[in-house]
Design a protein around this motif. Structure first.
Motif, short mmCIF file in Angstrom:
data_model
loop_
_atom_site.label_atom_id
_atom_site.label_comp_id
_atom_site.label_asym_id
_atom_site.label_seq_id
_atom_site.Cartn_x
_atom_site.Cartn_y
_atom_site.Cartn_z
N ARG A 26 0.83 -1.20 0.00
CA ARG A 26 0.00 0.00 0.00
C ARG A 26 0.87 1.26 0.00
N TRP A 27 1.90 1.25 0.81
CA TRP A 27 2.79 2.40 0.89
C TRP A 27 3.44 2.67 -0.47
N ARG A 28 3.91 1.61 -1.09
CA ARG A 28 4.58 1.76 -2.38
C ARG A 28 3.61 2.25 -3.46
N ALA A 29 2.41 1.70 -3.47
CA ALA A 29 1.41 2.12 -4.45
C ALA A 29 1.05 3.58 -4.28
N ALA A 30 0.90 4.02 -3.03
CA ALA A 30 0.55 5.42 -2.76
C ALA A 30 1.67 6.35 -3.22
N ARG A 31 2.88 6.02 -2.90
CA ARG A 31 4.00 6.87 -3.27
C ARG A 31 4.15 6.98 -4.79
N ARG A 32 3.92 5.89 -5.48
CA ARG A 32 4.02 5.91 -6.95
C ARG A 32 2.97 6.82 -7.57
N LEU A 33 1.85 7.01 -6.87
CA LEU A 33 0.79 7.86 -7.37
C LEU A 33 0.89 9.29 -6.83
N GLY A 34 1.95 9.58 -6.10
CA GLY A 34 2.14 10.92 -5.56
C GLY A 34 1.27 11.23 -4.37
N LEU A 35 0.76 10.20 -3.68
CA LEU A 35 -0.08 10.40 -2.50
C LEU A 35 0.77 10.35 -1.24
N ARG A 36 0.41 11.17 -0.27
CA ARG A 36 1.12 11.20 1.01
C ARG A 36 0.33 10.41 2.06
N PRO A 37 0.85 9.28 2.53
CA PRO A 37 0.13 8.53 3.55
C PRO A 37 0.07 9.29 4.87
N VAL A 38 -1.09 9.27 5.50
CA VAL A 38 -1.26 9.84 6.84
C VAL A 38 -2.31 9.02 7.56
N LEU A 39 -2.04 8.69 8.80
CA LEU A 39 -3.00 7.96 9.63
C LEU A 39 -3.72 8.95 10.53
N TRP A 40 -3.47 8.92 11.81
CA TRP A 40 -4.16 9.85 12.72
C TRP A 40 -3.41 9.93 14.04
N THR A 41 -3.71 10.97 14.77
CA THR A 41 -3.16 11.13 16.12
C THR A 41 -4.18 10.69 17.16
N ALA A 42 -5.42 11.14 16.99
CA ALA A 42 -6.49 10.85 17.94
C ALA A 42 -7.70 10.31 17.18
N TRP A 43 -8.31 9.27 17.72
CA TRP A 43 -9.52 8.72 17.09
C TRP A 43 -10.62 8.59 18.12
N GLY A 44 -11.85 8.61 17.62
CA GLY A 44 -13.00 8.53 18.53
C GLY A 44 -13.55 7.14 18.69
N ARG A 45 -12.99 6.15 17.96
CA ARG A 45 -13.52 4.78 17.96
C ARG A 45 -15.03 4.80 17.81
N ASP A 46 -15.47 5.65 16.89
CA ASP A 46 -16.90 5.88 16.71
C ASP A 46 -17.60 4.81 15.89
N TRP A 47 -16.84 3.82 15.40
CA TRP A 47 -17.43 2.75 14.61
C TRP A 47 -18.08 1.67 15.46
N ARG A 48 -17.84 1.70 16.77
CA ARG A 48 -18.31 0.62 17.64
C ARG A 48 -19.81 0.72 17.91
N ALA A 49 -20.44 -0.44 18.09
CA ALA A 49 -21.87 -0.47 18.37
C ALA A 49 -22.19 0.20 19.70
N ARG A 50 -21.27 0.14 20.64
CA ARG A 50 -21.53 0.71 21.97
C ARG A 50 -21.04 2.14 22.12
N ALA A 51 -20.53 2.72 21.08
CA ALA A 51 -20.04 4.10 21.17
C ALA A 51 -21.19 5.07 21.42
N ASP A 52 -20.93 6.07 22.24
CA ASP A 52 -21.87 7.17 22.41
C ASP A 52 -21.08 8.47 22.41
N THR A 53 -21.77 9.57 22.53
CA THR A 53 -21.09 10.87 22.43
C THR A 53 -19.97 10.99 23.46
#
Length: 242
Positions: free
Chosen positions: A153-180
């Motif tokens: 994935r890293w190699r494919a992104a670089r070949r297309l001129g894309l800059r990979p970035v993940l995240w610093t903080a996440w809300g884990r908002d995908w979980r069924a039990r997540a609330d505000t």
């Protein structure tokens, strides 16, 4: 003896390829990213927080986020799935016209564990082309599905001129039990000036209806950032490296 060594070498080759492929995925771990790859961790200007969303565009939920962001006076970076871009071109153009930054997430979510160098490159090419042709923009950023940045994935992104970035903080908002409260609590564990925040504007790969929780948490997140004196906006304004 030579035959034995040849058999051992043949057996070891797939293991070496698999190791080469998966070792970079250790960057999924926040301490590894923070220590070795601060740009990949989403670190930017200490006076700014980058707001990012994954998995759209989604005609059921994304328009609600666009209205709320407009109400809050905030622009964000949306990491989009190319297949969904093709299905909902009018929505994508609305996002671009509203001043949001459009980035590449994937074509569609695929398991990351097996090496797929040709397929990864093809899927990213399709996603980039979909954004380019639909919105007339040249994407700059790439965030892989599940946040797993394998070597292919890293190699494919670089070949297309894309800059990979993940995240610093996440809300884990995908979980069924997540609330505000849980979303805000998880975000605040690593929320500082210079952070990149990960949320989701779709439940396409999350618990059904989870986007409602994210939407409800959004004004509280923006208020917290502003109270701390941090601007909040897209990665384009974040001062993050590549």
């Amino acid at each position: 003896m030579r035959r034995g060594r040849a058999l051992l070498a043949a057996a070891a080759a797939p293991v070496a390829v698999a190791a080469w492929h998966i070792v970079p995925a250790a960057t999924w771990l926040p301490p590894v990213r923070a220590a070795l790859f601060p740009a990949l961790d989403g670190r930017g200007s200490p006076r700014h927080v980058a707001l990012t969303f994954d998995d759209g565009p989604d005609v059921r939920s994304t328009p609600h986020f666009l209205r709320e962001l407009d109400h809050l006076g905030v622009r964000a970076t949306f990491f989009l799935q190319g297949a969904a871009v093709r299905r909902h071109p009018a929505l994508v153009r609305t996002m671009a016209a509203a001043g949001h930054e459009l980035a590449v997430h994937c074509w569609e979510h695929q398991p990351p564990w097996l090496p797929r160098p040709v397929a990864e490159r093809r899927d990213l090419e399709r996603a980039v082309l979909a954004l380019r042709e639909t919105a007339g923009t040249e994407p700059r950023w790439y965030r892989p599905p599940f946040g797993v940045l394998t070597a292919t994935r890293w190699r494919a992104a670089r070949r297309l001129g894309l800059r990979p970035v993940l995240w610093t903080a996440w809300g884990r908002d995908w979980r069924a039990r997540a609330d505000t409260d849980s979303v805000l609590s998880d975000l605040c564990k690593r929320l500082t000036g210079g952070a990149t925040v990960l949320l989701h504007d779709s439940d396409r790969n999350s618990a059904p209806g989870s986007w409602n929780v994210t939407l409800a948490a959004l004004p509280y997140l923006v208020a917290r950032c502003r109270a701390a004196g941090w601007g909040i906006g897209p990665l384009a304004e974040h001062g993050a490296g590549g």
